[in-house]
Design an enzyme around this catalytic site. Sequence first.
Site, PDB file in Angstrom:
ATOM      1  N   CYS A  79       0.833  -1.206   0.000  1.00 14.67           N
ATOM      2  CA  CYS A  79       0.000   0.000   0.000  1.00 14.67           C
ATOM      3  C   CYS A  79       0.874   1.266   0.000  1.00 14.67           C
ATOM      4  O   CYS A  79       1.518   1.565  -0.992  1.00 14.67           O
ATOM      5  CB  CYS A  79      -0.965  -0.045   1.167  1.00 14.67           C
ATOM      6  SG  CYS A  79      -2.337   1.094   0.984  1.00 14.67           S
ATOM      7  N   ILE A 137      -7.129  -0.981   1.262  1.00 14.40           N
ATOM      8  CA  ILE A 137      -7.540   0.117   2.135  1.00 14.40           C
ATOM      9  C   ILE A 137      -7.070   1.444   1.558  1.00 14.40           C
ATOM     10  O   ILE A 137      -5.870   1.669   1.441  1.00 14.40           O
ATOM     11  CB  ILE A 137      -6.991  -0.095   3.561  1.00 14.40           C
ATOM     12  CG1 ILE A 137      -7.692  -1.321   4.144  1.00 14.40           C
ATOM     13  CG2 ILE A 137      -7.237   1.130   4.431  1.00 14.40           C
ATOM     14  CD1 ILE A 137      -7.407  -1.591   5.572  1.00 14.40           C
ATOM     15  N   HIS A 173      -3.214  -5.597   1.182  1.00 12.59           N
ATOM     16  CA  HIS A 173      -2.627  -5.916   2.489  1.00 12.59           C
ATOM     17  C   HIS A 173      -2.726  -7.397   2.829  1.00 12.59           C
ATOM     18  O   HIS A 173      -3.615  -7.794   3.579  1.00 12.59           O
ATOM     19  CB  HIS A 173      -3.351  -5.124   3.591  1.00 12.59           C
ATOM     20  CG  HIS A 173      -3.103  -3.660   3.532  1.00 12.59           C
ATOM     21  ND1 HIS A 173      -1.948  -3.084   3.988  1.00 12.59           N
ATOM     22  CD2 HIS A 173      -3.866  -2.649   3.062  1.00 12.59           C
ATOM     23  CE1 HIS A 173      -2.014  -1.771   3.826  1.00 12.59           C
ATOM     24  NE2 HIS A 173      -3.162  -1.479   3.250  1.00 12.59           N
ATOM     25  N   GLU A 175      -1.083  -8.968   4.869  1.00 12.89           N
ATOM     26  CA  GLU A 175      -0.874  -9.131   6.315  1.00 12.89           C
ATOM     27  C   GLU A 175      -2.176  -9.001   7.101  1.00 12.89           C
ATOM     28  O   GLU A 175      -2.304  -9.558   8.185  1.00 12.89           O
ATOM     29  CB  GLU A 175       0.200  -8.147   6.814  1.00 12.89           C
ATOM     30  CG  GLU A 175      -0.228  -6.697   7.001  1.00 12.89           C
ATOM     31  CD  GLU A 175      -0.342  -5.877   5.712  1.00 12.89           C
ATOM     32  OE1 GLU A 175      -0.194  -6.445   4.616  1.00 12.89           O
ATOM     33  OE2 GLU A 175      -0.612  -4.666   5.801  1.00 12.89           O
TER      34      GLU A 175
END
Lengths: 204, 293
Positions: A79, A137, A173, A175
Amino acid sequence: MVITIGVLELQGGFDLHHKMLKKIGINSFGVKVETDFKKIDGLIIPGGESTTLSLLLDTFKLRNAILEFAKSYPIMGTCAGLIMMSKSIDDERVKPLGLLDIIVKRNAYGRQVMSSQEKVIFALNKERNIELFSTFIRAPRIKDYGNDVIIIAKFKDYPVAVFSRNLLGLAFHPEIDGIDIFHRMMFDNYSEFYYKKLKENYAA
Amino acid sequence: MSNNSFEIKVGLAEMLKGGVIMDVTNSDQAKIAEDAGACAVMALERIPSDIRKDGGISRMSDPEMILGIQKAVSIPVMAKCRIGHFAEAQILETLEVDFIDESEVLTPADEHNHVWKHNFKIPFVCGCRDLGEALRRIAEGAAMIRTKGEAGSGNIVEAVRHMRTVMTEIKRATRLDKEELIAEAKRIGAPVSLLQQVAKLGKLPVPNFAAGGIATPADASLMMQLGAETVFVGSGIFKSDDPAARAKAVVEATTHFENSEIVAKASTGLKNAMKGLDMSEIAKEDRLQERGW
């Protein structure tokens, strides 16, 4: 040899990267100052706010350290980390590092209300695709890319995962979703996905 | 595809970690905050110290002012609704603010109930003074918790009290038996399932930030060392004598909160901090932290 992967801890989503590295059995270390680069064998630039990251890279004089490090070690950005690794972006408030030959647009999908989880197809090689659901995001978009950039995942016609030499940039993302394949790809030399093993496949 | 799951809401809170979220009342302040390295701004009409001074009812900000700030900066823009005022929250959702703060700084609209935050696509942050309050807010759908402190006081003592309380109660939960956790949930007024999660994780299930009284780089470092994952600075920046420099210094001190040399350097040569109030100067009924149930 035990390796340690650094997670840049200036601001942003560093916690989940530490957690992911721990999950796959790799030591991690929070990188905040120049001398920290001596202690690590790879680097993650996490998500966060690219305006903040850009400013703090200058304030704490870390740009050159990252550029030097990139010459010999793997770096992954997610990101805002991808934004920082890019060659250029559409916003003068952010000065990217120019590691990946890509042009990005910040917040390309809109504000938080547009953040979403999407199906992404990760092309491991010509024979093998892996389907993942991952979270975007306030995500950036990769608008253009150079010849040496390999697209390993796309979403709605735009690349969302790009690889070049020892560098991986992700617009999403993994993670957050507990997807470990990208961390393994860059940092786990025992993994079947390890980038040095895959290179010839991508080049083909 | 899916765009309002709890994970996506918490995801944005994760991205705000290690940063400073600053209260701003206009686009110029928002730009100063962004240029100083703020990871988000909170758009509100009056900062808490002025709300305290002016009195009267404090409500959600005018949408025009919020839209102006959204135009001025690229970082996330948050805005506040009154406790329990879900119609204000609905308006903030149509404005597409990035986070809604259901805040005790505004005059509560409901003295018994908070907003049911699961109904919204936009994540919420709520204040707490202890673990029970934090877990009740998470049960209602808060994707981020901030300890309340005493907003607009410029006094760190309440922020410390609340963070210490939450952390002590978390540590306590990790040591209790399964049986004892039920009694503890009853004692602190928390949902059992969430307290069990806390006991297992050793932390809140969502990011835990600090607010209310942070005025100096050292205050930010203190709160981070006590366990805050990010700090909110309200009146502390724009009520000081040199907001731009102080904002930048607080950002630097938050990133390097454990590095006292960097915090010392960030603290050097700043003009006056906001004056601040001793808690004895704020009557109990005037304390904003008492709002929230």
